[in-house]
Design a protein around this motif. Structure first.
Motif, PDB file in Angstrom:
ATOM      1  N   ILE A 213     -10.989  20.446   6.740  1.00 34.75           N
ATOM      2  CA  ILE A 213     -12.357  20.830   7.095  1.00 34.75           C
ATOM      3  C   ILE A 213     -12.683  22.086   6.308  1.00 34.75           C
ATOM      4  N   ASP A 214     -13.817  22.073   5.623  1.00 37.22           N
ATOM      5  CA  ASP A 214     -14.259  23.236   4.852  1.00 37.22           C
ATOM      6  C   ASP A 214     -15.634  23.673   5.320  1.00 37.22           C
ATOM      7  N   ILE A 215     -15.916  24.933   5.110  1.00 36.01           N
ATOM      8  CA  ILE A 215     -17.243  25.475   5.407  1.00 36.01           C
ATOM      9  C   ILE A 215     -17.697  26.297   4.207  1.00 36.01           C
ATOM     10  N   PHE A 216     -18.947  26.041   3.785  1.00 32.47           N
ATOM     11  CA  PHE A 216     -19.481  26.678   2.582  1.00 32.47           C
ATOM     12  C   PHE A 216     -20.815  27.340   2.915  1.00 32.47           C
ATOM     13  N   PRO A 217     -20.985  28.622   2.599  1.00 36.55           N
ATOM     14  CA  PRO A 217     -22.313  29.218   2.735  1.00 36.55           C
ATOM     15  C   PRO A 217     -23.192  28.734   1.580  1.00 36.55           C
ATOM     16  N   VAL A 218     -24.405  28.319   1.899  1.00 33.85           N
ATOM     17  CA  VAL A 218     -25.339  27.880   0.857  1.00 33.85           C
ATOM     18  C   VAL A 218     -26.734  28.373   1.194  1.00 33.85           C
ATOM     19  N   ASN A 219     -27.481  28.750   0.157  1.00 33.45           N
ATOM     20  CA  ASN A 219     -28.896  29.014   0.396  1.00 33.45           C
ATOM     21  C   ASN A 219     -29.625  27.677   0.296  1.00 33.45           C
ATOM     22  N   TYR A 220     -30.688  27.541   1.061  1.00 34.97           N
ATOM     23  CA  TYR A 220     -31.316  26.236   1.224  1.00 34.97           C
ATOM     24  C   TYR A 220     -32.821  26.367   1.425  1.00 34.97           C
ATOM     25  N   VAL A 221     -33.458  25.226   1.438  1.00 32.72           N
ATOM     26  CA  VAL A 221     -34.865  25.127   1.814  1.00 32.72           C
ATOM     27  C   VAL A 221     -35.012  23.859   2.660  1.00 32.72           C
ATOM     28  N   VAL A 222     -35.917  23.918   3.638  1.00 31.73           N
ATOM     29  CA  VAL A 222     -36.230  22.730   4.430  1.00 31.73           C
ATOM     30  C   VAL A 222     -37.280  21.940   3.680  1.00 31.73           C
ATOM     31  N   ASP A 223     -37.042  20.653   3.556  1.00 31.75           N
ATOM     32  CA  ASP A 223     -37.986  19.744   2.894  1.00 31.75           C
ATOM     33  C   ASP A 223     -38.281  18.612   3.870  1.00 31.75           C
ATOM     34  N   GLY A 224     -39.440  18.685   4.517  1.00 35.47           N
ATOM     35  CA  GLY A 224     -39.758  17.703   5.545  1.00 35.47           C
ATOM     36  C   GLY A 224     -38.787  17.858   6.696  1.00 35.47           C
ATOM     37  N   GLU A 225     -38.049  16.803   6.985  1.00 39.62           N
ATOM     38  CA  GLU A 225     -37.022  16.874   8.018  1.00 39.62           C
ATOM     39  C   GLU A 225     -35.646  16.651   7.401  1.00 39.62           C
ATOM     40  N   SER A 226     -35.412  17.395   6.320  1.00 44.45           N
ATOM     41  CA  SER A 226     -34.103  17.411   5.679  1.00 44.45           C
ATOM     42  C   SER A 226     -33.876  18.808   5.107  1.00 44.45           C
ATOM     43  N   VAL A 227     -32.634  19.069   4.751  1.00 50.60           N
ATOM     44  CA  VAL A 227     -32.241  20.347   4.172  1.00 50.60           C
ATOM     45  C   VAL A 227     -31.814  20.085   2.734  1.00 50.60           C
ATOM     46  N   LEU A 228     -32.246  20.947   1.831  1.00 53.42           N
ATOM     47  CA  LEU A 228     -31.944  20.787   0.417  1.00 53.42           C
ATOM     48  C   LEU A 228     -31.261  22.045  -0.100  1.00 53.42           C
ATOM     49  N   PHE A 229     -30.158  21.870  -0.830  1.00 56.48           N
ATOM     50  CA  PHE A 229     -29.510  22.999  -1.483  1.00 56.48           C
ATOM     51  C   PHE A 229     -29.063  22.578  -2.874  1.00 56.48           C
ATOM     52  N   ARG A 230     -28.692  23.576  -3.692  1.00 60.82           N
ATOM     53  CA  ARG A 230     -28.211  23.316  -5.050  1.00 60.82           C
ATOM     54  C   ARG A 230     -26.743  23.692  -5.133  1.00 60.82           C
ATOM     55  N   THR A 231     -26.026  22.973  -5.997  1.00 61.15           N
ATOM     56  CA  THR A 231     -24.611  23.267  -6.181  1.00 61.15           C
ATOM     57  C   THR A 231     -24.184  22.902  -7.593  1.00 61.15           C
ATOM     58  N   ALA A 232     -23.022  23.383  -7.964  1.00 66.24           N
ATOM     59  CA  ALA A 232     -22.410  23.044  -9.247  1.00 66.24           C
ATOM     60  C   ALA A 232     -21.262  22.075  -8.981  1.00 66.24           C
ATOM     61  N   GLN A 233     -20.665  21.557 -10.053  1.00 65.48           N
ATOM     62  CA  GLN A 233     -19.474  20.720  -9.902  1.00 65.48           C
ATOM     63  C   GLN A 233     -18.393  21.550  -9.219  1.00 65.48           C
ATOM     64  N   GLY A 234     -17.632  20.936  -8.332  1.00 64.51           N
ATOM     65  CA  GLY A 234     -16.560  21.653  -7.656  1.00 64.51           C
ATOM     66  C   GLY A 234     -16.209  20.980  -6.348  1.00 64.51           C
ATOM     67  N   SER A 235     -15.469  21.702  -5.522  1.00 66.96           N
ATOM     68  CA  SER A 235     -14.939  21.106  -4.291  1.00 66.96           C
ATOM     69  C   SER A 235     -16.033  20.647  -3.338  1.00 66.96           C
ATOM     70  N   LYS A 236     -17.102  21.412  -3.207  1.00 62.33           N
ATOM     71  CA  LYS A 236     -18.178  21.033  -2.289  1.00 62.33           C
ATOM     72  C   LYS A 236     -18.764  19.683  -2.671  1.00 62.33           C
ATOM     73  N   LEU A 237     -19.128  19.543  -3.910  1.00 56.61           N
ATOM     74  CA  LEU A 237     -19.737  18.299  -4.380  1.00 56.61           C
ATOM     75  C   LEU A 237     -18.732  17.149  -4.321  1.00 56.61           C
ATOM     76  N   PHE A 238     -17.496  17.407  -4.679  1.00 56.49           N
ATOM     77  CA  PHE A 238     -16.459  16.374  -4.600  1.00 56.49           C
ATOM     78  C   PHE A 238     -16.295  15.882  -3.169  1.00 56.49           C
ATOM     79  N   GLU A 239     -16.202  16.810  -2.226  1.00 59.04           N
ATOM     80  CA  GLU A 239     -16.007  16.431  -0.829  1.00 59.04           C
ATOM     81  C   GLU A 239     -17.168  15.586  -0.311  1.00 59.04           C
ATOM     82  N   LEU A 240     -18.380  15.875  -0.765  1.00 58.31           N
ATOM     83  CA  LEU A 240     -19.543  15.098  -0.327  1.00 58.31           C
ATOM     84  C   LEU A 240     -19.525  13.679  -0.882  1.00 58.31           C
TER      85      LEU A 240
END
Length: 145
Positions: free
Chosen positions: A36-63
């Motif tokens: 189990i991992d936890i990552f701080p991310v800055n985000y924006v709400v888009d409608g009824e979803s959450v959007l964030f940006r990321t680079a290649q790495g563990s977060k994106l791989f795990e998703l």
């Protein structure tokens, strides 16, 4: 005799989204197998979803291995506090139309790194609590029943 006031209030879905829109920093929780991992991310709400940006790495791989995530945001003042948890599925935006639309939301990395991938967390459920902050009740005195 007056009824005791519950210091914890359950938030409606609408109240959860309202509070999510007031913040910029959340925590993404992923799980792959027993990890189990936890990552701080800055985000924006888009409608009824959450959007964030990321680079290649563990977060994106795990998703890509497991798209079920939790996303948590909270805030507090001297008088009150709140916490909202979004349960959902996360996926990278793929089409140029999706990315172009996301580019228009003004989401920029907080640190000077290139983050080309937008990830959307589609909510399957929300839970939120608001708390009144005050002193601890007398633990040893007469209690209300």
């Amino acid at each position: 005799m007056s009824e005791p006031v519950d210091p914890v209030v359950i938030l409606t879905d609408e109240e959860c989204w309202e509070r999510l829109r007031t913040q910029e920093l959340g925590r993404l929780v992923t799980r792959v197998g027993d990890v189990i991992d936890i990552f701080p991310v800055n985000y924006v709400v888009d409608g009824e979803s959450v959007l964030f940006r990321t680079a290649q790495g563990s977060k994106l791989f795990e998703l890509t291995v497991r798209d079920e995530v939790l996303f948590e945001v909270d805030d507090h003042t001297e008088a009150d506090a709140w916490s909202v948890i979004v349960r959902g599925r996360a996926h990278a935006l793929r089409t140029s139309a999706e990315v172009e639309r996301a580019d228009g939301l003004g989401l920029a990395p907080w640190i000077p790194t290139l983050k080309y991938t937008y990830v959307r967390v589609e909510a399957t459920s929300l839970s939120g609590r608001a708390f009144e902050r005050s002193g601890e009740p007398d633990r040893y005195g007469v209690q209300q029943y």
